[in-house]
Design an enzyme around this catalytic site. Structure first.
Site, mmCIF file in Angstrom:
data_model
loop_
_atom_site.group_PDB
_atom_site.id
_atom_site.type_symbol
_atom_site.label_atom_id
_atom_site.label_comp_id
_atom_site.label_asym_id
_atom_site.label_seq_id
_atom_site.Cartn_x
_atom_site.Cartn_y
_atom_site.Cartn_z
ATOM 1 N N LYS A 185 33.045 -26.597 14.183
ATOM 2 C CA LYS A 185 31.962 -27.358 14.402
ATOM 3 C C LYS A 185 31.970 -28.203 15.921
ATOM 4 C CE LYS A 185 28.916 -31.093 12.134
ATOM 5 N NZ LYS A 185 29.141 -31.968 10.977
ATOM 6 N N SER A 232 24.992 -31.689 8.243
ATOM 7 C CA SER A 232 24.781 -31.516 9.533
ATOM 8 C C SER A 232 25.715 -30.304 10.094
ATOM 9 C CB SER A 232 25.225 -32.685 10.308
ATOM 10 O OG SER A 232 26.483 -33.064 10.350
ATOM 11 N N SER A 266 27.324 -33.630 4.834
ATOM 12 C CA SER A 266 27.326 -32.689 6.039
ATOM 13 C C SER A 266 27.983 -31.212 5.758
ATOM 14 C CB SER A 266 27.654 -33.342 7.324
ATOM 15 O OG SER A 266 26.696 -34.318 7.548
#
Length: 324
Positions: A126, A265, A289
Site C-alpha cells: 500500500k 482504503s 480499510s
C-alpha cells in the site's frame, strides 16, 4: 507455523473462490466459462486457485521458480492496468528490478538457503507504507506529499517491509493505490497521476471480479481435480501466460462491464490480490480499510490486534486505531 512466517503480517491472500456456500446461482459466477465470442488472447482460463500455500509449496519443491512466478504476476499487473484499467497500482516496479529480486531468491533456494517459506513470493504494498528506493511513491496517494519533480526516492523501509523484504525475501511487484491518506471506504479518492508514460484513465480503483468472470477464471474440468492435478494445471497456466501473454489493449467485451467498487482504503491491495498480480499484499486498517476491500473482492483480509505490528514507516491516519 514457522517463526519466520509469524514475523510477517499477511494481510491479504487468495480465498478459494471455488467453495462458496453452495447454491446454483453462486456456482454460475464462480465457474464461469468464457463465451465463444471472447478473443483467444483474453479467454485463457485459470485453474481453481493459486493460494499462498500452493505457491510456497511449488517454490519449495523447485517445481516453480520465483522468476516465472514473478513474471506471471508482473504480466497480470500490466494487463490489469492497461487492459482492464483497474488502477490497482500507483507504480509497478520495473520488470528488471522484479527479475533481480526473483533471481536472487531462486539462487538462495538452489543453495538451500531460503530466508523463509515466503522467499520469492510476489507481493504488493500500500502507498502509505515506506519502501526504500522506490521513486516518489511514499505519498499515500496524495499529490500533497509528492515531490515537485517526481524523482525523490524514499530513504528507508517501514518495519514491516524490513521484515518481509530483507528478512523473509519476498519480491515486491509494485505499490498499490488507496483512498487519499486512507480517508475513504470505496477506493474513489485516489490522486490521478501519470506513471511510466501511461496516463491514468480513472481516479478510482475498479473491482476485478467482473473482468475475471467475463474472461473466465476457472476450468470446469478442474473443479473436482486432486492437488497434484491442480499443481500441474497451474504450472502449465503460468508458462502459457508468460509465453503468450494476453493482449494489453482494452477488449470490446470490456466496454459494458459494470464498474464496481473494491472498497477502501486498501483498495489497490485488494484488487491486486483478487486479480492475481500479487500473492498477498500489505495494507493498513483503521476502521475497516483491510476488511472492507477483502469482502468486496472475495479474498481474505486480516486485521491484527492493535500494537502487535510496528507502525514505524507508515503514514498515520488515527494513531490510536491504525494497524498494519
Amino acid at each position: 507455523m514457522s517463526r519466520q512466517l509469524q514475523k510477517c503480517t499477511i494481510l491479504l491472500t487468495n480465498r478459494n473462490r471455488l467453495n462458496p456456500p453452495c447454491n446454483h446461482s453462486q456456482k454460475h459466477f464462480y465457474h464461469h466459462t468464457p463465451s465463444s465470442s471472447s478473443s483467444s488472447s483474453s479467454s485463457t482460463t485459470r485453474p481453481p486457485l493459486l493460494s499462498l500455500t500452493r505457491a510456497t509449496s511449488l517454490l519449495s519443491s523447485q517445481s516453480l521458480t520465483s522468476i516465472d512466478l514473478s513474471t506471471y504476476c508482473h504480466t497480470l499487473a500490466t494487463i490489469g492496468e492497461q487492459s482492464y484499467n483497474l488502477n490497482a497500482f500507483s507504480q509497478i516496479l520495473p520488470f528488471e528490478a522484479i527479475q533481480t529480486q526473483a533471481r536472487e531468491s531462486d539462487e538462495r533456494r538452489a543453495q538451500g538457503k531460503a530466508k523463509s517459506i515466503l522467499d520469492g513470493i510476489p507481493i504488493s504494498i500500500k502507498a502509505n507504507i515506506a519502501v526504500e528506493g522506490v521513486v516518489d511513491e511514499f505519498h499515500a496517494c496524495s499529490n500533497i506529499l509528492k515531490s515537485s519533480d517526481g524523482n525523490a526516492k524514499n530513504g528507508y523501509n517501514a518495519d514491516v517491509i524490513q521484515r518481509l523484504v530483507q528478512d523473509c525475501g519476498v519480491v515486491v511487484v509494485g505499490i498499490t493505490n488507496m483512498d487519499e491518506f486512507g480517508m475513504g471506504s470505496l477506493g474513489t479518492n485516489v490522486a490521478v497521476s501519470s506513471k511510466g508514460g501511461m496516463e491514468k484513465k480513472s481516479s478510482f480503483v475498479r473491482n476485478p471480479l467482473p473482468y475475471l468472470r467475463l474472461d473466465g477464471e476457472t476450468t470446469s474440468a478442474l473443479i473436482h481435480a486432486n492437488e497434484e492435478e491442480i499443481d500441474e494445471a497451474w504450472l502449465a497456466h503460468i508458462q502459457s501466460t508468460i509465453s503468450n501473454p494476453p493482449a494489453t489493449t482494452p477488449s470490446n467485451s470490456h466496454q459494458n462491464i459494470p464498474i464496481l467498487s473494491c472498497g477502501g482504503s486498501s483498495s489497490g491491495s485488494a484488487a491486486s490480490v483478487s486479480h492475481g498480480s500479487s500473492l498477498f499484499s500489505i495494507g493498513t486498517d483503521t476502521g475497516g480499510s483491510i476488511r472492507l476491500p477483502a469482502s468486496y473482492t472475495s479474498i481474505v483480509g486480516f486485521k491484527p490486534t492493535y500494537g502487535s505490528i510496528s507502525r514505524y514507516g507508515v503514514i498515520s491516519y488515527a494513531s490510536s486505531l491504525d494497524t498494519v
